[in-house]
Every structure is written in structure tokens, then in C-alpha cells.
Scaffold this motif. Sequence first.
Motif, PDB file in Angstrom:
ATOM      1  N   PHE A 367       0.829  -1.206   0.000  1.00 54.36           N
ATOM      2  CA  PHE A 367       0.000   0.000   0.000  1.00 54.36           C
ATOM      3  C   PHE A 367       0.865   1.258   0.000  1.00 54.36           C
ATOM      4  O   PHE A 367       0.360   2.366   0.144  1.00 54.36           O
ATOM      5  CB  PHE A 367      -0.923   0.033   1.239  1.00 54.36           C
ATOM      6  N   GLY A 368       2.160   1.080  -0.132  1.00 53.66           N
ATOM      7  CA  GLY A 368       3.068   2.229  -0.171  1.00 53.66           C
ATOM      8  C   GLY A 368       3.417   2.751   1.209  1.00 53.66           C
ATOM      9  O   GLY A 368       3.885   3.876   1.357  1.00 53.66           O
ATOM     10  N   ARG A 369       3.231   1.928   2.226  1.00 53.17           N
ATOM     11  CA  ARG A 369       3.490   2.389   3.594  1.00 53.17           C
ATOM     12  C   ARG A 369       4.992   2.373   3.890  1.00 53.17           C
ATOM     13  O   ARG A 369       5.705   1.482   3.414  1.00 53.17           O
ATOM     14  CB  ARG A 369       2.753   1.482   4.587  1.00 53.17           C
ATOM     15  N   GLU A 370       5.414   3.307   4.697  1.00 52.58           N
ATOM     16  CA  GLU A 370       6.829   3.426   5.050  1.00 52.58           C
ATOM     17  C   GLU A 370       7.264   2.301   5.981  1.00 52.58           C
ATOM     18  O   GLU A 370       6.426   1.664   6.636  1.00 52.58           O
ATOM     19  CB  GLU A 370       7.054   4.760   5.747  1.00 52.58           C
ATOM     20  N   ASP A 371       8.572   2.076   6.041  1.00 50.48           N
ATOM     21  CA  ASP A 371       9.087   1.089   6.974  1.00 50.48           C
ATOM     22  C   ASP A 371       9.733   1.812   8.163  1.00 50.48           C
ATOM     23  O   ASP A 371       9.793   3.029   8.186  1.00 50.48           O
ATOM     24  CB  ASP A 371      10.096   0.172   6.280  1.00 50.48           C
ATOM     25  N   ILE A 372      10.204   1.059   9.120  1.00 52.94           N
ATOM     26  CA  ILE A 372      10.846   1.657  10.288  1.00 52.94           C
ATOM     27  C   ILE A 372      12.337   1.758   9.997  1.00 52.94           C
ATOM     28  O   ILE A 372      12.979   0.752   9.694  1.00 52.94           O
ATOM     29  CB  ILE A 372      10.596   0.807  11.553  1.00 52.94           C
ATOM     30  N   THR A 373      12.875   2.962  10.086  1.00 53.68           N
ATOM     31  CA  THR A 373      14.287   3.139   9.735  1.00 53.68           C
ATOM     32  C   THR A 373      15.195   3.167  10.961  1.00 53.68           C
ATOM     33  O   THR A 373      16.407   3.202  10.833  1.00 53.68           O
ATOM     34  CB  THR A 373      14.479   4.449   8.951  1.00 53.68           C
ATOM     35  N   ASP A 374      14.634   3.156  12.127  1.00 52.79           N
ATOM     36  CA  ASP A 374      15.418   3.177  13.360  1.00 52.79           C
ATOM     37  C   ASP A 374      16.425   2.019  13.361  1.00 52.79           C
ATOM     38  O   ASP A 374      16.048   0.863  13.200  1.00 52.79           O
ATOM     39  CB  ASP A 374      14.437   3.021  14.532  1.00 52.79           C
ATOM     40  N   PRO A 375      17.724   2.324  13.557  1.00 57.36           N
ATOM     41  CA  PRO A 375      18.725   1.256  13.529  1.00 57.36           C
ATOM     42  C   PRO A 375      18.491   0.164  14.581  1.00 57.36           C
ATOM     43  O   PRO A 375      18.872  -0.989  14.364  1.00 57.36           O
ATOM     44  CB  PRO A 375      20.047   1.964  13.793  1.00 57.36           C
ATOM     45  N   ASP A 376      17.879   0.520  15.689  1.00 62.82           N
ATOM     46  CA  ASP A 376      17.621  -0.508  16.702  1.00 62.82           C
ATOM     47  C   ASP A 376      16.562  -1.499  16.220  1.00 62.82           C
ATOM     48  O   ASP A 376      16.488  -2.633  16.704  1.00 62.82           O
ATOM     49  CB  ASP A 376      17.174   0.113  18.031  1.00 62.82           C
ATOM     50  N   TYR A 377      15.756  -1.068  15.286  1.00 61.32           N
ATOM     51  CA  TYR A 377      14.829  -1.994  14.630  1.00 61.32           C
ATOM     52  C   TYR A 377      15.564  -2.768  13.537  1.00 61.32           C
ATOM     53  O   TYR A 377      15.522  -3.996  13.479  1.00 61.32           O
ATOM     54  CB  TYR A 377      13.652  -1.222  14.026  1.00 61.32           C
ATOM     55  N   GLN A 378      16.258  -2.037  12.694  1.00 63.46           N
ATOM     56  CA  GLN A 378      16.905  -2.664  11.532  1.00 63.46           C
ATOM     57  C   GLN A 378      17.914  -3.740  11.932  1.00 63.46           C
ATOM     58  O   GLN A 378      18.083  -4.739  11.243  1.00 63.46           O
ATOM     59  CB  GLN A 378      17.619  -1.585  10.715  1.00 63.46           C
ATOM     60  N   ASN A 379      18.595  -3.524  13.046  1.00 61.23           N
ATOM     61  CA  ASN A 379      19.696  -4.420  13.406  1.00 61.23           C
ATOM     62  C   ASN A 379      19.334  -5.504  14.415  1.00 61.23           C
ATOM     63  O   ASN A 379      20.199  -6.293  14.804  1.00 61.23           O
ATOM     64  CB  ASN A 379      20.859  -3.596  13.963  1.00 61.23           C
ATOM     65  N   ALA A 380      18.094  -5.553  14.857  1.00 65.93           N
ATOM     66  CA  ALA A 380      17.701  -6.613  15.799  1.00 65.93           C
ATOM     67  C   ALA A 380      18.034  -7.965  15.159  1.00 65.93           C
ATOM     68  O   ALA A 380      17.798  -8.171  13.974  1.00 65.93           O
ATOM     69  CB  ALA A 380      16.214  -6.523  16.113  1.00 65.93           C
ATOM     70  N   SER A 381      18.603  -8.878  15.955  1.00 66.11           N
ATOM     71  CA  SER A 381      19.083 -10.117  15.326  1.00 66.11           C
ATOM     72  C   SER A 381      18.723 -11.366  16.130  1.00 66.11           C
ATOM     73  O   SER A 381      18.486 -11.315  17.340  1.00 66.11           O
ATOM     74  CB  SER A 381      20.593 -10.040  15.093  1.00 66.11           C
TER      75      SER A 381
END
Length: 573
Positions: A367-381
Motif C-alpha cells: 500500500f506504499g506504507r513506510e518502513d521503520i528506519t530506526d537502527p535498533d529496529y533494523q539491526n535486531a538479530s
Amino acid sequence: MATLSPLSFLATTKVSASSPSLLPSSSRKPSKASPRIAKVSCNASNPQGEPQNNRRDVLVGLGGLGAAAATFSYNPLALADAVATDVHACHKPSLPPGAKPIACCPPNYEDKEPIEYVIPKYTSLRIRTPAHDYADLDKYTKAITIMKSLPDDHPHSWTQQSRIHCAYCHNSYTQVGHKGVEMQVHFSWIFLPFHRWYLYFYERILGKLINDPTFALPFWNWDAPEGMEMPAIFTDRRSPLYNALRNQNHLPPTLVDLNWNGRSTGVDGSGDVEANLATMYRQVYEVKRPLCFYGKPYRAGDKPLSGSGNGSGSIELVPHNTVHSWTGDKTQPNIEDMGALYSAARDPIFYCHHANIDRMWSVWKSFGREDITDPDYQNASYVFYDENLNLVTVKNSDAFDTKKLGYDYKQLDLPWLKYKPTPRRTKAQRHGRKVKKLDLPFTLKDKIVSTVVKRPQTNRSQLEKDEKEESLVFTIQFDRTKHLKFDVLINEEEDYKWANPKYREFAGSFVNVSHAGQDPGATETTFTVGITDLLEQLDADDDDTIVVTLVPQYGDQVIIKDIKISFEECRLR
Ligand code: C2O
């Protein structure tokens, strides 16, 4: 618009130059001792113009920017980190009362140091198709039969695959760098990416077991009328996909109830198709902000469900939790298997349910919705065994594009896009009984209660509405080991017992699926429901107050500690 468009790919994914074979091991490199990523912050400006001295606010505020515009730089003042899984500290799980003791830790983890996973370069896509129209049943049953025949301590065995879920949601794993702090993959923004990785390896392992790297999982298409029955491929008693611990009243032709209240809302004990479709519209299409849809921030050192600020996104509460509870066996102490997180993945239908949850993530992005760019989100492993028996570390940002992971979903119509909830009554039809503001905190148990909530702002501009969702935010306390559901209705002072989600006055539901964790017993979290569109449709956008009615549906009591309206809550913690 009812089709999936290609997803925009927001983060840099490491793709190896290796062949598309099942053996990408030559392209692996050992990860550093800690899979944590260096502390990073973002130097892009904050779209809300908020002061930038609070790192968390700044980072989360980035959700409003086109992700491509965001650039990251090191910030020595950074306070938090992404959560990372400490496999070496795996220990016995905390279980809900009545559960038989089990072990959840993966085998051999003491000896192996996880290596960074490198995604093979896939040249063709595995297309996941609906379970009610699944052409690969023979392959699937063969693969599951082999998986079930492996010894329990083999990382690819059925037992071990199902225990992954237990380890990640019942306080078996802890977080790297935070001794003793539980690693929990529910109730926050890591819910979707963790489960995507889990299913990815499950699918790769099944493909490996039958020597067919093109093998693709089916998904339970409960968002469309033709997929609302429990898929027949799981209900044949002779099949390895069968599981006896399910609600025996819910076998086909009963339809799923995405709003399951412990009893069915529709006729004949079935779910109501229109209510299901309206529920999908409300929980998926209408939730425009990523933190409202995915769940709230969860960073290294955070204890899950032990303070206000954390909380599940709309997709996790409903339909995810409701389908778990609808499927599980009500005669078991914790509605096992599907109705309790420690046991859910013992039922083969779990992976089919989650494939549709995962598909809903792709649909939402389409739907063209944005994603979360916060590095603490991006790098969760997280750590998994891959199909080649390597213990690997994977992170969120590598999971944003299913095509990079070599799979996609069959494009189907989304019938629920046409099922926007409609008001049950016009403003003039409301009786207007005076409702008093209740003193907080209060306990919700078996009685419906109404209270008045003041709105800090009325008649916001369209721009303000697009930027921030007006949200009703509850701070609640409950026992996480027990099942619980209550519904929230707006401006329904009287005759509200219908509580049908196809009506606009129905704002959402809080649903807990039994689980246990580090802190036994009472647990506190926030529950957020967006009401911007709802108030417009109820012709209430210029009202200073709204009437909030809480309808307990099943389970234990819940203490309502706070109710407020916020324009930030889906974005800031
Ligand atoms: Cu990890 Cu459906 O839950």
C-alpha cells in the motif's frame, strides 16, 4: 487496489556471490563475537521539528521520512542498541501453569559460535500459495514425514523446529550484553521480522530434506472467504500435518472467527464473513503508521511486557492472536497447542497461519506504507540453524524484501479492501445517555463499562491527520499466563452488547495468548487503537470528549491503569 506491487527495498542487504544452490557456505564469514551492530544514530532532520536531544524520539520520528532519504552516522551519545540473541545463555523456559515441563534450547549450541548468515543469490522465486489450493501437498507431507523421523536432538527435527518458538517466547534465550534479560519476539516491532526468518529457515530445511530447493510453503488464506475454513490439508487424520490438539468444533466447514470471543459471533458456530473482512480492513488497511501495525520499540536491555511504552501492533493482536486462540483446544489447560505460545509451533498449522501473517506484512507494504528506519529496529538479530546445519545470525533489515529471501506470495484479490466498517447509528440516533468519567485505575472483569475520555485537540487538519494517528492508548496490567480478550467501542453508551467489528463504533480488541516469561504474574503493557478515521465516520471529529466502552469477552481480569488520547503514541515511546 487489490494487487501486490513489488515491494520497495529499503535497506542494503548483503547478497553473496555464491550459486543459488542450497550450499552457500563458501560465502560465509564468521561474525564478530557479538552480533550487535555498532551504536548508530541518524543525522537526518526530524520531520516533526521536535528537539533532537532525545535520541529515541529522533530515531522513531524518522518513520515520517522517505527511508531512502535517511542516512546513518555514528553517534557517540547513542544510548540503546538493537536486541540480539544470546544462544550461549539459553536456559530452561518459564512455562504457564499446567504446562508439562519441556526443554527449548537448540542442541549443540555450547560448541558453535554463530556465523553471520549470507543470503544465497536466488535466481528464481519460491511462490507461496493458499493452503486451500495448494499443489505441493505431496512434497510437503513427504518433507514433514522426514522431519518427524529425525532424532529429537537433530536441529532439523520436528521437535527442534517447534522448540524454536518456545525458546524465543518463554524466557529461554536472553539478550547479548544484558545478562538475564529475556529475549522475547512478541509484543513489539520485532514480531514480524522474527517470524519471517523463522518461516524462511523452516521452508529451506523442508526443501533440503526432499532435495527440492524450489519447495514453497502454503499460507492459510483466512482473509478471504474461500480460505476461512481450517485448511483441509491439516485436518486429514492420516496426514503428518494433522494435530489432535485443536478445537474440535472448528473443523471444516466451520469458518474461522478473526474476532474469536471464546464463542462464535456468527450463525452455526461459524465466524461471520463480513465481520472477518471488516476486521481485516480495520487491522491492516486502516493502520497507516508502521509502529501501530508492527508493534512498539523494543531495544537491547528492555524487558518485554514490563512497563508502559511497549506493546503489540495491530496485526499481532488481531487476527494473529485471535486465530491462535480459535485454533487451539479449549479443553487443554492453556488452549494448547495453538492457543499457547510455548506449544503453538508443535501444530503444523502454525506455520501456515504465520505464512499469512507474513503475507499481510508484504500486503501492507504494497500500500506504499513506510518502513521503520530506526537502527535498533533494523539491526535486531536472531540465531537459527540454517538448512546446512550452520548456526547463523540474521537481522531484521535483511528480511524486508521477500524476493531477496527467494520467495514471494501468489497475488490474490484482497476482498476486505471493500469492507470498510460503517456506523451502526448516526449521531442523531444516539441516545446520549450521560456517561461519567471513571476513576483510574479500575478493574475490568465481567461487566461492560463506559467512561469518558477528553480529546486534547479536535478537528485537526488533513495534513496533521496524515502525519499522526489520533490514538486511544490504554495502559493495562494483566496476568500474561492467562487468556484475555476485551473489545473497545466508541460512542456506544447504550445497547452495546452486539460488539460486532463490522460496525464503525468497534475500535479494536486487546487479546492475550497464554505465555510466560521472566517476570511471573502481572505484567504491564500498552494497547493502542487508532481512531482518526473512526471519529470522522462517526461524525465526532469536533467533539471534545468521546465515550469509551470496554467489553470483556473472555479470560482473566485486567486492570485499566490509564486511558488517554495521544497523537504520538504510534511513533514515540
Ligand atoms: Cu510467535 Cu503466532 O506466534
